[in-house]
Scaffold this motif. Sequence first.
Motif, PDB file in Angstrom:
ATOM      1  N   TYR A 178       0.840  -1.204   0.000  1.00  0.00           N
ATOM      2  CA  TYR A 178       0.000   0.000   0.000  1.00  0.00           C
ATOM      3  C   TYR A 178       0.875   1.253   0.000  1.00  0.00           C
ATOM      4  O   TYR A 178       0.628   2.189  -0.782  1.00  0.00           O
ATOM      5  CB  TYR A 178      -0.919   0.000   1.218  1.00  0.00           C
ATOM      6  N   GLY A 181       2.314   1.788  -3.276  1.00  0.00           N
ATOM      7  CA  GLY A 181       1.301   2.288  -4.194  1.00  0.00           C
ATOM      8  C   GLY A 181       1.061   3.781  -4.039  1.00  0.00           C
ATOM      9  O   GLY A 181       0.848   4.491  -5.031  1.00  0.00           O
ATOM     10  N   GLN A 186      -0.095   4.300  -7.684  1.00  0.00           N
ATOM     11  CA  GLN A 186      -0.700   3.114  -8.292  1.00  0.00           C
ATOM     12  C   GLN A 186      -1.925   2.693  -7.475  1.00  0.00           C
ATOM     13  O   GLN A 186      -1.782   2.131  -6.385  1.00  0.00           O
ATOM     14  CB  GLN A 186       0.309   1.955  -8.352  1.00  0.00           C
ATOM     15  N   PHE A 188      -4.083   0.289  -7.654  1.00  0.00           N
ATOM     16  CA  PHE A 188      -4.232  -1.134  -7.322  1.00  0.00           C
ATOM     17  C   PHE A 188      -3.430  -1.493  -6.076  1.00  0.00           C
ATOM     18  O   PHE A 188      -3.925  -2.168  -5.172  1.00  0.00           O
ATOM     19  CB  PHE A 188      -3.791  -2.000  -8.496  1.00  0.00           C
ATOM     20  N   PHE A 191      -4.921  -0.068  -2.890  1.00  0.00           N
ATOM     21  CA  PHE A 191      -6.112  -0.770  -2.401  1.00  0.00           C
ATOM     22  C   PHE A 191      -5.749  -1.925  -1.468  1.00  0.00           C
ATOM     23  O   PHE A 191      -6.554  -2.329  -0.629  1.00  0.00           O
ATOM     24  CB  PHE A 191      -6.918  -1.295  -3.590  1.00  0.00           C
TER      25      PHE A 191
END
Length: 216
Positions: A178, A181, A186, A188, A191
């Motif tokens: 996470y 990301g 990003q 995805f 999430f």
Amino acid sequence: MIPPTSPLPTLIGLIASILAVLLGLGYLVTILTSFAKEGLKFPPSEPVQLAGAIVSLGTGIVLVALMAAIQWHLPADRQILAELALVFMALLCVSTGYNRFVQLTVLPQYRQPENPPVLDLIHPYGSKSILFAAESLGWGVFFGLGAVFAGLALLGGSGLDLWVSGLFLLAGVLSLLYALGVILKQPFLSFLGFPAWSLLAPAASVLLVLRFSSLL
């Protein structure tokens, strides 16, 4: 885990794990309610933000107590891993605690239309906010590392300890992804933190309730 000479660490661990379960369920209900009413709206509505603040503040404090209790129940050769988990969970508590306290005390004073630059800078759910970055640092990096070290500390056990270890390790890895990301922008990867915090961590806490109960 092994029972300590005093029942106090076990009692603290039991209470902390029960509270972690309740807070984890509260976080899950908050996410599901927000999704059902608002879809993927970001930032979420103010009631959802308030619920998130309360849950985040409480969870940070509870995880510190939980890691301390786990450390007391481990043999000497694995206590260093639990102490590292405690340090990182304490860092989580500070980073998310500061962010959420600002949300509850300072943010309401800057909700007027004439303060958009300040609001963008301190909003807990703003992509350009330094406090959102602090929250992501806490739940991504600090929780991730804390969960990984907690999982490694329990890896040498048996029975429920192994299940708790696996859940913590997986939650930690997902949380670190996470954080990656958030850095790389990003969605995805970003999430992946939500199942770690709303499913895996509460599941580990449920097993810890059973484990501490068995030691009393």
